[in-house]
Design a protein around this motif. Sequence first.
Motif, PDB file in Angstrom:
ATOM      1  N   ARG A  12      31.700  92.346  40.206  1.00  0.00           N
ATOM      2  CA  ARG A  12      32.897  92.504  41.033  1.00  0.00           C
ATOM      3  C   ARG A  12      32.913  91.388  42.064  1.00  0.00           C
ATOM      4  NH1 ARG A  12      32.404  97.372  43.967  1.00  0.00           N
ATOM      5  NH2 ARG A  12      30.174  97.153  43.721  1.00  0.00           N
ATOM      6  N   LEU A  13      33.992  90.616  42.074  1.00  0.00           N
ATOM      7  CA  LEU A  13      34.135  89.488  42.987  1.00  0.00           C
ATOM      8  C   LEU A  13      35.164  89.855  44.051  1.00  0.00           C
ATOM      9  CD1 LEU A  13      34.430  86.728  40.240  1.00  0.00           C
ATOM     10  CD2 LEU A  13      32.350  87.694  41.226  1.00  0.00           C
ATOM     11  N   GLY A  14      34.722  89.912  45.288  1.00  0.00           N
ATOM     12  CA  GLY A  14      35.617  90.291  46.378  1.00  0.00           C
ATOM     13  C   GLY A  14      36.414  89.108  46.892  1.00  0.00           C
ATOM     14  N   THR A  15      37.699  89.289  47.031  1.00  0.00           N
ATOM     15  CA  THR A  15      38.579  88.248  47.574  1.00  0.00           C
ATOM     16  C   THR A  15      39.424  88.876  48.672  1.00  0.00           C
ATOM     17  OG1 THR A  15      40.137  88.720  45.788  1.00  0.00           O
ATOM     18  CG2 THR A  15      38.668  86.850  45.480  1.00  0.00           C
ATOM     19  N   GLY A  62      39.797  89.342  53.241  1.00  0.00           N
ATOM     20  CA  GLY A  62      39.446  88.809  54.550  1.00  0.00           C
ATOM     21  C   GLY A  62      39.435  87.289  54.569  1.00  0.00           C
ATOM     22  N   TYR A  63      38.492  86.727  55.338  1.00  0.00           N
ATOM     23  CA  TYR A  63      38.468  85.265  55.490  1.00  0.00           C
ATOM     24  C   TYR A  63      38.125  84.530  54.207  1.00  0.00           C
ATOM     25  CZ  TYR A  63      33.366  85.292  55.768  1.00  0.00           C
ATOM     26  OH  TYR A  63      32.035  85.433  55.491  1.00  0.00           O
ATOM     27  N   VAL A  64      37.450  85.171  53.256  1.00  0.00           N
ATOM     28  CA  VAL A  64      37.116  84.492  51.997  1.00  0.00           C
ATOM     29  C   VAL A  64      38.307  84.381  51.055  1.00  0.00           C
ATOM     30  CG1 VAL A  64      34.674  85.104  52.074  1.00  0.00           C
ATOM     31  CG2 VAL A  64      36.259  86.563  50.831  1.00  0.00           C
ATOM     32  N   ALA A  65      39.421  84.990  51.407  1.00  0.00           N
ATOM     33  CA  ALA A  65      40.611  84.925  50.564  1.00  0.00           C
ATOM     34  C   ALA A  65      41.401  83.635  50.789  1.00  0.00           C
ATOM     35  CB  ALA A  65      41.506  86.135  50.811  1.00  0.00           C
ATOM     36  N   GLN A  66      40.910  82.761  51.642  1.00  0.00           N
ATOM     37  CA  GLN A  66      41.583  81.488  51.884  1.00  0.00           C
ATOM     38  C   GLN A  66      41.335  80.536  50.711  1.00  0.00           C
ATOM     39  OE1 GLN A  66      40.820  79.911  55.871  1.00  0.00           O
ATOM     40  NE2 GLN A  66      40.001  81.934  56.377  1.00  0.00           N
ATOM     41  N   LYS A  67      42.308  79.700  50.448  1.00  0.00           N
ATOM     42  CA  LYS A  67      42.253  78.796  49.294  1.00  0.00           C
ATOM     43  C   LYS A  67      40.964  77.966  49.249  1.00  0.00           C
ATOM     44  CE  LYS A  67      44.777  75.095  47.002  1.00  0.00           C
ATOM     45  NZ  LYS A  67      45.963  74.242  47.035  1.00  0.00           N
ATOM     46  N   GLY A  68      40.570  77.404  50.361  1.00  0.00           N
ATOM     47  CA  GLY A  68      39.369  76.568  50.386  1.00  0.00           C
ATOM     48  C   GLY A  68      38.115  77.313  49.980  1.00  0.00           C
ATOM     49  N   LEU A 103      38.021  80.064  48.123  1.00  0.00           N
ATOM     50  CA  LEU A 103      38.133  80.448  46.711  1.00  0.00           C
ATOM     51  C   LEU A 103      37.804  79.275  45.793  1.00  0.00           C
ATOM     52  CD1 LEU A 103      41.309  82.704  46.829  1.00  0.00           C
ATOM     53  CD2 LEU A 103      38.939  83.429  46.574  1.00  0.00           C
ATOM     54  N   VAL A 104      38.287  78.092  46.137  1.00  0.00           N
ATOM     55  CA  VAL A 104      37.982  76.902  45.331  1.00  0.00           C
ATOM     56  C   VAL A 104      36.481  76.617  45.373  1.00  0.00           C
ATOM     57  CG1 VAL A 104      38.327  74.403  45.169  1.00  0.00           C
ATOM     58  CG2 VAL A 104      40.283  75.908  45.547  1.00  0.00           C
ATOM     59  N   ARG A 105      35.887  76.746  46.556  1.00  0.00           N
ATOM     60  CA  ARG A 105      34.441  76.538  46.686  1.00  0.00           C
ATOM     61  C   ARG A 105      33.681  77.545  45.824  1.00  0.00           C
ATOM     62  NH1 ARG A 105      30.501  78.749  50.335  1.00  0.00           N
ATOM     63  NH2 ARG A 105      28.702  77.379  50.425  1.00  0.00           N
ATOM     64  N   PHE A 106      34.072  78.812  45.891  1.00  0.00           N
ATOM     65  CA  PHE A 106      33.398  79.840  45.091  1.00  0.00           C
ATOM     66  C   PHE A 106      33.516  79.545  43.600  1.00  0.00           C
ATOM     67  CE2 PHE A 106      33.865  83.510  42.347  1.00  0.00           C
ATOM     68  CZ  PHE A 106      32.569  83.998  42.402  1.00  0.00           C
ATOM     69  N   ILE A 107      34.716  79.205  43.134  1.00  0.00           N
ATOM     70  CA  ILE A 107      34.922  78.936  41.712  1.00  0.00           C
ATOM     71  C   ILE A 107      34.033  77.776  41.267  1.00  0.00           C
ATOM     72  CG2 ILE A 107      36.600  78.107  40.011  1.00  0.00           C
ATOM     73  CD1 ILE A 107      38.709  79.778  41.612  1.00  0.00           C
ATOM     74  N   SER A 108      33.921  76.748  42.103  1.00  0.00           N
ATOM     75  CA  SER A 108      33.064  75.604  41.768  1.00  0.00           C
ATOM     76  C   SER A 108      31.600  76.013  41.690  1.00  0.00           C
ATOM     77  CB  SER A 108      33.228  74.501  42.815  1.00  0.00           C
ATOM     78  OG  SER A 108      34.550  74.052  42.852  1.00  0.00           O
ATOM     79  N   ILE A 109      31.137  76.756  42.677  1.00  0.00           N
ATOM     80  CA  ILE A 109      29.741  77.203  42.702  1.00  0.00           C
ATOM     81  C   ILE A 109      29.453  78.154  41.548  1.00  0.00           C
ATOM     82  CG2 ILE A 109      28.107  78.664  43.983  1.00  0.00           C
ATOM     83  CD1 ILE A 109      29.329  77.446  46.557  1.00  0.00           C
ATOM     84  N   PHE A 110      30.357  79.103  41.312  1.00  0.00           N
ATOM     85  CA  PHE A 110      30.162  80.074  40.236  1.00  0.00           C
ATOM     86  C   PHE A 110      30.115  79.379  38.888  1.00  0.00           C
ATOM     87  CE2 PHE A 110      31.815  83.772  37.652  1.00  0.00           C
ATOM     88  CZ  PHE A 110      30.725  84.588  37.853  1.00  0.00           C
ATOM     89  N   GLY A 111      31.006  78.440  38.678  1.00  0.00           N
ATOM     90  CA  GLY A 111      31.012  77.674  37.419  1.00  0.00           C
ATOM     91  C   GLY A 111      29.746  76.881  37.232  1.00  0.00           C
TER      92      GLY A 111
END
Length: 71
Positions: free
Chosen positions: A43-46, A48-54, A56-64
């Motif tokens: 489960r990936l939480g999106t 509060g403050y982590v819902a900002q575009k920057g 989310l892009v950082r998370f997607i890069s790290i997760f990938g």
Amino acid sequence: MPMVTCVEIPEALRDTNFQSELLTKFGVEIAASFGSLQGKIWRLGTMGYVAQKGYLVRFISIFGAALLQAG
């Protein structure tokens, strides 16, 4: 819930410590599931403050990158 995205755990990662390595190496925490979905999805939480575009892009890069490293 719109603030949680569920991701199916790849078969090859179901018995590994991927979550702990993601937290230790990258400082990113993802949640396991419970009940009949335990061990099958993360489960990936999106919210509060982590819902900002920057973030989310950082998370997607790290997760990938972490998925690629794990094979």
